[in-house]
Design an enzyme around this catalytic site. Structure first.
Site, mmCIF file in Angstrom:
data_model
loop_
_atom_site.group_PDB
_atom_site.id
_atom_site.type_symbol
_atom_site.label_atom_id
_atom_site.label_comp_id
_atom_site.label_asym_id
_atom_site.label_seq_id
_atom_site.Cartn_x
_atom_site.Cartn_y
_atom_site.Cartn_z
ATOM 1 N N ARG A 18 0.836 -1.194 0.000
ATOM 2 C CA ARG A 18 0.000 0.000 0.000
ATOM 3 C C ARG A 18 0.872 1.245 0.000
ATOM 4 O O ARG A 18 2.015 1.220 0.453
ATOM 5 C CB ARG A 18 -0.936 0.003 1.224
ATOM 6 N N CYS A 19 0.287 2.330 -0.488
ATOM 7 C CA CYS A 19 0.958 3.622 -0.603
ATOM 8 C C CYS A 19 1.645 3.966 0.719
ATOM 9 O O CYS A 19 1.031 3.805 1.773
ATOM 10 C CB CYS A 19 -0.078 4.682 -0.963
ATOM 11 N N PRO A 20 2.891 4.372 0.669
ATOM 12 C CA PRO A 20 3.723 4.733 -0.482
ATOM 13 C C PRO A 20 4.659 3.626 -0.955
ATOM 14 O O PRO A 20 5.532 3.867 -1.781
ATOM 15 C CB PRO A 20 4.534 5.910 0.060
#
Length: 83
Positions: A18-20
């Protein structure tokens, strides 16, 4: 024109991240590549649909193709010239 994602020089499996994390991994991988080599990224984080194209624009890499119609999303990037 049909893009063959299987011709990439290297592949980065970013599914489940998941981001980042996906963009951080793309950056780390591309730094080790030669200019002109291609990277196939497979990801399932919806934020990559925004983050990876932005990364390419900002870092002067070419986003050759993207397939975001189904999971995993696929992106094919050509590393730009080192400055």
């Amino acid at each position: 024109m049909t893009i063959n994602f299987d011709t990439a020089t290297q592949t980065l499996e970013a599914e489940g991240l998941r981001c980042p994390e996906p963009v951080m991994m793309v950056r780390k991988t591309i730094r080790k590549m030669e200019d002109g080599e291609t990277l196939l990224i497979k990801a399932d984080d919806p934020s990559t649909t925004r983050d990876i194209p932005s990364f390419c624009r900002f870092m002067d890499h070419e986003l050759i193709a993207e397939d975001t119609d189904s999971l995993p999303y696929r992106y094919l990037i050509r590393k730009g010239l080192s400055k």
